[in-house]
Design an enzyme around this catalytic site. Structure first.
Site, PDB file in Angstrom:
ATOM      1  N   HIS A  80       1.639  -4.600 -13.202  1.00 18.95           N
ATOM      2  CA  HIS A  80       0.423  -3.813 -13.368  1.00 18.95           C
ATOM      3  C   HIS A  80      -0.645  -4.694 -14.032  1.00 18.95           C
ATOM      4  O   HIS A  80      -0.315  -5.648 -14.731  1.00 18.95           O
ATOM      5  CB  HIS A  80       0.678  -2.577 -14.237  1.00 18.95           C
ATOM      6  CG  HIS A  80       1.358  -1.466 -13.519  1.00 18.95           C
ATOM      7  ND1 HIS A  80       2.728  -1.421 -13.329  1.00 18.95           N
ATOM      8  CD2 HIS A  80       0.865  -0.349 -12.915  1.00 18.95           C
ATOM      9  CE1 HIS A  80       3.041  -0.333 -12.661  1.00 18.95           C
ATOM     10  NE2 HIS A  80       1.933   0.337 -12.392  1.00 18.95           N
ATOM     11  N   SER A  90      -1.048   4.882 -11.607  1.00 20.64           N
ATOM     12  CA  SER A  90      -0.978   4.034 -12.801  1.00 20.64           C
ATOM     13  C   SER A  90      -2.051   2.958 -12.836  1.00 20.64           C
ATOM     14  O   SER A  90      -2.487   2.545 -13.915  1.00 20.64           O
ATOM     15  CB  SER A  90       0.408   3.388 -12.889  1.00 20.64           C
ATOM     16  OG  SER A  90       0.708   2.667 -11.694  1.00 20.64           O
TER      17      SER A  90
END
Length: 265
Positions: free
Chosen positions: A245, A36
Protein backbone atom coordinates in the site's frame (compact mmCIF):
# COMPACT_ATOMS: atom_id res chain seq x y z
CA UNK A 1 -28.85 73.57 -16.82
CA UNK A 2 -27.68 70.09 -17.78
CA UNK A 3 -29.66 68.14 -20.30
CA UNK A 4 -31.44 64.94 -19.12
CA UNK A 5 -29.04 62.90 -21.30
CA UNK A 6 -25.94 64.34 -19.63
CA UNK A 7 -27.47 63.83 -16.21
CA UNK A 8 -28.22 60.21 -17.02
CA UNK A 9 -24.71 59.54 -18.29
CA UNK A 10 -23.21 61.17 -15.23
CA UNK A 11 -25.33 59.09 -12.91
CA UNK A 12 -24.66 55.80 -14.72
CA UNK A 13 -21.29 55.08 -13.05
CA UNK A 14 -22.86 55.64 -9.66
CA UNK A 15 -25.58 53.14 -10.45
CA UNK A 16 -23.04 50.60 -11.67
CA UNK A 17 -20.85 51.09 -8.63
CA UNK A 18 -23.82 50.67 -6.36
CA UNK A 19 -24.84 47.35 -7.93
CA UNK A 20 -24.06 44.44 -5.59
CA UNK A 21 -21.10 42.29 -6.59
CA UNK A 22 -21.94 38.74 -7.65
CA UNK A 23 -21.13 36.34 -4.84
CA UNK A 24 -18.21 33.98 -5.40
CA UNK A 25 -19.15 30.30 -5.45
CA UNK A 26 -18.96 28.73 -2.01
CA UNK A 27 -16.94 25.65 -1.13
CA UNK A 28 -18.38 22.41 -2.42
CA UNK A 29 -19.46 19.38 -0.46
CA UNK A 30 -16.90 16.61 -0.87
CA UNK A 31 -17.34 12.85 -0.48
CA UNK A 32 -14.43 10.40 -0.58
CA UNK A 33 -15.34 6.78 -1.33
CA UNK A 34 -13.46 3.57 -1.99
CA UNK A 35 -11.09 1.01 -0.57
CA UNK A 36 -7.81 0.96 1.38
CA UNK A 37 -5.96 3.04 -1.22
CA UNK A 38 -8.49 5.83 -0.69
CA UNK A 39 -8.69 5.30 3.07
CA UNK A 40 -4.91 5.69 3.32
CA UNK A 41 -3.96 2.27 4.69
CA UNK A 42 -0.18 2.26 4.82
CA UNK A 43 0.14 6.01 5.42
CA UNK A 44 -0.10 5.97 9.22
CA UNK A 45 -1.90 8.38 11.57
CA UNK A 46 -5.13 6.39 11.52
CA UNK A 47 -8.34 7.68 13.01
CA UNK A 48 -9.11 5.32 15.90
CA UNK A 49 -12.83 5.81 15.28
CA UNK A 50 -12.45 4.31 11.80
CA UNK A 51 -11.44 0.91 13.19
CA UNK A 52 -10.57 -1.65 10.53
CA UNK A 53 -11.31 0.88 7.77
CA UNK A 54 -7.88 2.42 8.59
CA UNK A 55 -8.72 5.96 7.51
CA UNK A 56 -5.56 8.04 7.63
CA UNK A 57 -4.98 11.73 8.23
CA UNK A 58 -2.34 11.39 5.48
CA UNK A 59 -4.70 9.96 2.86
CA UNK A 60 -5.31 11.91 -0.33
CA UNK A 61 -8.96 12.63 0.59
CA UNK A 62 -7.99 14.08 3.96
CA UNK A 63 -5.15 16.06 2.40
CA UNK A 64 -7.50 17.46 -0.25
CA UNK A 65 -10.07 18.42 2.38
CA UNK A 66 -7.45 20.13 4.55
CA UNK A 67 -6.13 22.11 1.58
CA UNK A 68 -9.48 23.19 0.10
CA UNK A 69 -11.84 23.47 3.06
CA UNK A 70 -15.01 21.98 1.59
CA UNK A 71 -18.34 22.94 3.12
CA UNK A 72 -18.80 19.32 4.14
CA UNK A 73 -16.45 16.33 4.03
CA UNK A 74 -17.70 12.75 4.04
CA UNK A 75 -14.79 10.32 4.41
CA UNK A 76 -16.43 6.94 3.82
CA UNK A 77 -13.58 4.96 2.19
CA UNK A 78 -12.83 1.71 3.99
CA UNK A 79 -10.07 -0.89 3.76
CA UNK A 80 -11.22 -4.14 2.18
CA UNK A 81 -14.17 -2.56 0.37
CA UNK A 82 -15.55 -4.19 -2.76
CA UNK A 83 -17.65 -2.41 -5.35
CA UNK A 84 -20.72 -3.98 -3.69
CA UNK A 85 -19.70 -2.49 -0.33
CA UNK A 86 -19.34 0.98 -1.81
CA UNK A 87 -22.70 0.61 -3.56
CA UNK A 88 -24.47 -0.54 -0.38
CA UNK A 89 -22.69 1.35 2.40
CA UNK A 90 -21.01 4.42 0.96
CA UNK A 91 -22.97 5.78 -2.01
CA UNK A 92 -26.23 6.26 -0.04
CA UNK A 93 -24.35 8.57 2.36
CA UNK A 94 -23.20 10.95 -0.39
CA UNK A 95 -25.08 14.29 -0.18
CA UNK A 96 -27.37 14.82 -3.16
CA UNK A 97 -25.82 18.27 -3.64
CA UNK A 98 -22.20 17.09 -3.43
CA UNK A 99 -19.91 19.06 -5.70
CA UNK A 100 -16.98 16.62 -5.71
CA UNK A 101 -16.74 12.86 -5.23
CA UNK A 102 -13.52 10.85 -5.40
CA UNK A 103 -13.47 7.08 -5.71
CA UNK A 104 -10.80 4.38 -5.71
CA UNK A 105 -12.25 0.89 -6.11
CA UNK A 106 -11.87 -2.34 -8.06
CA UNK A 107 -8.73 -3.97 -6.74
CA UNK A 108 -10.45 -6.03 -4.06
CA UNK A 109 -12.98 -7.32 -6.59
CA UNK A 110 -10.04 -8.97 -8.34
CA UNK A 111 -8.59 -10.34 -5.08
CA UNK A 112 -5.69 -7.96 -5.71
CA UNK A 113 -4.34 -8.58 -2.22
CA UNK A 114 -4.32 -12.34 -2.65
CA UNK A 115 -2.50 -11.96 -5.95
CA UNK A 116 0.07 -9.69 -4.32
CA UNK A 117 0.70 -12.25 -1.59
CA UNK A 118 0.99 -15.02 -4.19
CA UNK A 119 3.33 -13.14 -6.50
CA UNK A 120 5.19 -10.41 -4.64
CA UNK A 121 6.76 -12.07 -1.64
CA UNK A 122 9.54 -14.60 -1.13
CA UNK A 123 9.09 -18.36 -1.05
CA UNK A 124 5.99 -18.51 -3.26
CA UNK A 125 6.06 -20.63 -6.38
CA UNK A 126 5.47 -19.44 -9.92
CA UNK A 127 2.54 -21.85 -10.15
CA UNK A 128 0.86 -20.28 -7.11
CA UNK A 129 1.33 -16.82 -8.60
CA UNK A 130 0.03 -17.89 -12.01
CA UNK A 131 -3.11 -19.42 -10.53
CA UNK A 132 -3.85 -16.28 -8.51
CA UNK A 133 -3.37 -14.03 -11.53
CA UNK A 134 -5.46 -16.31 -13.73
CA UNK A 135 -8.34 -15.89 -11.28
CA UNK A 136 -7.85 -12.11 -11.06
CA UNK A 137 -7.83 -11.85 -14.84
CA UNK A 138 -11.03 -13.91 -15.07
CA UNK A 139 -12.78 -11.60 -12.61
CA UNK A 140 -11.56 -8.55 -14.48
CA UNK A 141 -12.83 -9.90 -17.77
CA UNK A 142 -16.12 -11.47 -16.66
CA UNK A 143 -17.30 -9.64 -13.54
CA UNK A 144 -15.76 -6.24 -12.93
CA UNK A 145 -17.04 -4.33 -16.02
CA UNK A 146 -20.68 -4.77 -14.97
CA UNK A 147 -19.89 -4.12 -11.30
CA UNK A 148 -18.19 -0.82 -12.09
CA UNK A 149 -20.95 0.23 -14.48
CA UNK A 150 -23.63 -0.48 -11.86
CA UNK A 151 -21.73 1.42 -9.18
CA UNK A 152 -21.02 4.40 -11.41
CA UNK A 153 -24.67 4.69 -12.48
CA UNK A 154 -25.81 4.61 -8.84
CA UNK A 155 -23.28 7.27 -7.85
CA UNK A 156 -24.34 9.47 -10.76
CA UNK A 157 -27.97 9.18 -9.69
CA UNK A 158 -27.14 9.90 -6.03
CA UNK A 159 -25.17 13.10 -6.74
CA UNK A 160 -26.04 14.18 -10.30
CA UNK A 161 -24.30 17.56 -10.14
CA UNK A 162 -21.03 16.28 -8.64
CA UNK A 163 -17.71 16.20 -10.44
CA UNK A 164 -16.70 12.57 -9.95
CA UNK A 165 -13.00 11.66 -10.04
CA UNK A 166 -12.13 7.96 -10.13
CA UNK A 167 -8.54 6.85 -9.69
CA UNK A 168 -6.50 3.92 -10.84
CA UNK A 169 -3.76 2.04 -9.01
CA UNK A 170 0.04 2.33 -9.21
CA UNK A 171 2.48 -0.41 -10.14
CA UNK A 172 3.52 -1.94 -6.84
CA UNK A 173 6.97 -3.19 -7.85
CA UNK A 174 9.04 -1.51 -10.53
CA UNK A 175 10.26 -3.43 -13.53
CA UNK A 176 14.00 -3.95 -13.42
CA UNK A 177 14.24 -3.30 -9.69
CA UNK A 178 16.72 -5.46 -7.85
CA UNK A 179 14.36 -7.07 -5.39
CA UNK A 180 14.39 -10.40 -3.58
CA UNK A 181 10.62 -10.24 -3.12
CA UNK A 182 9.71 -11.49 -6.58
CA UNK A 183 11.49 -12.35 -9.83
CA UNK A 184 11.02 -10.09 -12.82
CA UNK A 185 8.49 -12.27 -14.73
CA UNK A 186 6.09 -12.26 -11.79
CA UNK A 187 6.37 -8.52 -11.37
CA UNK A 188 5.85 -7.94 -15.08
CA UNK A 189 2.68 -10.01 -15.12
CA UNK A 190 1.35 -8.35 -11.96
CA UNK A 191 2.02 -4.90 -13.44
CA UNK A 192 0.23 -5.97 -16.62
CA UNK A 193 -2.82 -6.86 -14.50
CA UNK A 194 -2.66 -3.42 -12.89
CA UNK A 195 -2.55 -1.82 -16.34
CA UNK A 196 -5.61 -3.78 -17.49
CA UNK A 197 -7.49 -2.82 -14.32
CA UNK A 198 -6.62 0.85 -14.76
CA UNK A 199 -7.62 0.76 -18.42
CA UNK A 200 -10.99 -0.74 -17.49
CA UNK A 201 -11.61 1.83 -14.75
CA UNK A 202 -10.75 4.66 -17.15
CA UNK A 203 -13.02 3.30 -19.90
CA UNK A 204 -15.98 2.74 -17.58
CA UNK A 205 -15.52 6.18 -16.04
CA UNK A 206 -15.53 7.82 -19.46
CA UNK A 207 -18.79 6.07 -20.36
CA UNK A 208 -20.42 7.60 -17.28
CA UNK A 209 -18.95 11.05 -17.88
CA UNK A 210 -16.62 10.80 -14.88
CA UNK A 211 -13.02 12.03 -14.74
CA UNK A 212 -10.06 9.67 -14.41
CA UNK A 213 -6.90 10.22 -12.37
CA UNK A 214 -4.03 8.02 -13.57
CA UNK A 215 -1.43 7.70 -10.79
CA UNK A 216 1.07 5.39 -12.52
CA UNK A 217 3.35 8.10 -13.89
CA UNK A 218 3.51 9.86 -10.52
CA UNK A 219 4.59 6.62 -8.80
CA UNK A 220 7.10 5.69 -11.50
CA UNK A 221 10.48 5.14 -9.84
CA UNK A 222 8.96 5.00 -6.36
CA UNK A 223 7.67 1.43 -6.28
CA UNK A 224 8.58 -1.04 -3.53
CA UNK A 225 12.18 -2.31 -3.60
CA UNK A 226 13.56 0.99 -4.88
CA UNK A 227 15.32 1.57 -1.58
CA UNK A 228 13.84 3.09 1.55
CA UNK A 229 14.54 6.69 0.51
CA UNK A 230 12.72 6.38 -2.78
CA UNK A 231 9.92 3.95 -1.94
CA UNK A 232 6.35 5.21 -1.88
CA UNK A 233 4.95 1.67 -1.66
CA UNK A 234 5.43 -0.63 1.33
CA UNK A 235 7.04 -4.02 0.60
CA UNK A 236 6.06 -6.89 2.89
CA UNK A 237 5.85 -5.21 6.29
CA UNK A 238 4.14 -5.24 9.66
CA UNK A 239 1.28 -4.88 10.20
CA UNK A 240 0.70 -7.10 7.18
CA UNK A 241 -2.31 -5.13 5.97
CA UNK A 242 0.01 -2.19 5.19
CA UNK A 243 2.02 -4.35 2.75
CA UNK A 244 1.87 -3.20 -0.88
CA UNK A 245 0.00 0.00 0.00
CA UNK A 246 1.18 3.59 -0.49
CA UNK A 247 3.17 5.20 2.28
CA UNK A 248 2.41 8.78 3.27
CA UNK A 249 4.80 9.90 0.51
CA UNK A 250 2.71 8.02 -2.05
CA UNK A 251 -0.50 9.67 -0.91
CA UNK A 252 0.90 13.20 -0.99
CA UNK A 253 3.27 12.81 -3.94
CA UNK A 254 1.39 10.28 -6.05
CA UNK A 255 -2.34 10.34 -5.44
CA UNK A 256 -2.96 13.94 -4.33
CA UNK A 257 -1.53 15.76 -7.39
CA UNK A 258 -3.16 13.32 -9.81
CA UNK A 259 -6.55 13.69 -8.13
CA UNK A 260 -6.14 17.48 -7.88
CA UNK A 261 -5.48 17.77 -11.60
CA UNK A 262 -8.63 15.78 -12.38
CA UNK A 263 -10.74 17.58 -9.80
CA UNK A 264 -9.77 21.08 -10.91
CA UNK A 265 -9.19 20.46 -14.61
Amino acid sequence: MRSPLIAALTAAPLLIAAAPAQAAPGPVRYAALGDSFAAGAGAGQYDPASGACHRSARSYPQLWSSAHGPADFLFAACSGALTADVLRDQVPRVPADAGLVTLTIGGNDLAFGDAAVACLQPFTTDGHCDRALDESERRLREELPDRLATLYRALDAQAPAARVVVTGYPHLLGAGASCPVAPEPRRARFNALTDRLDDLIEAQAAKQGFHYADVRAAFDGHEACKGAAGEWIHPVTLPLWESFHPKAEGQVGGYLPSVSDAALG
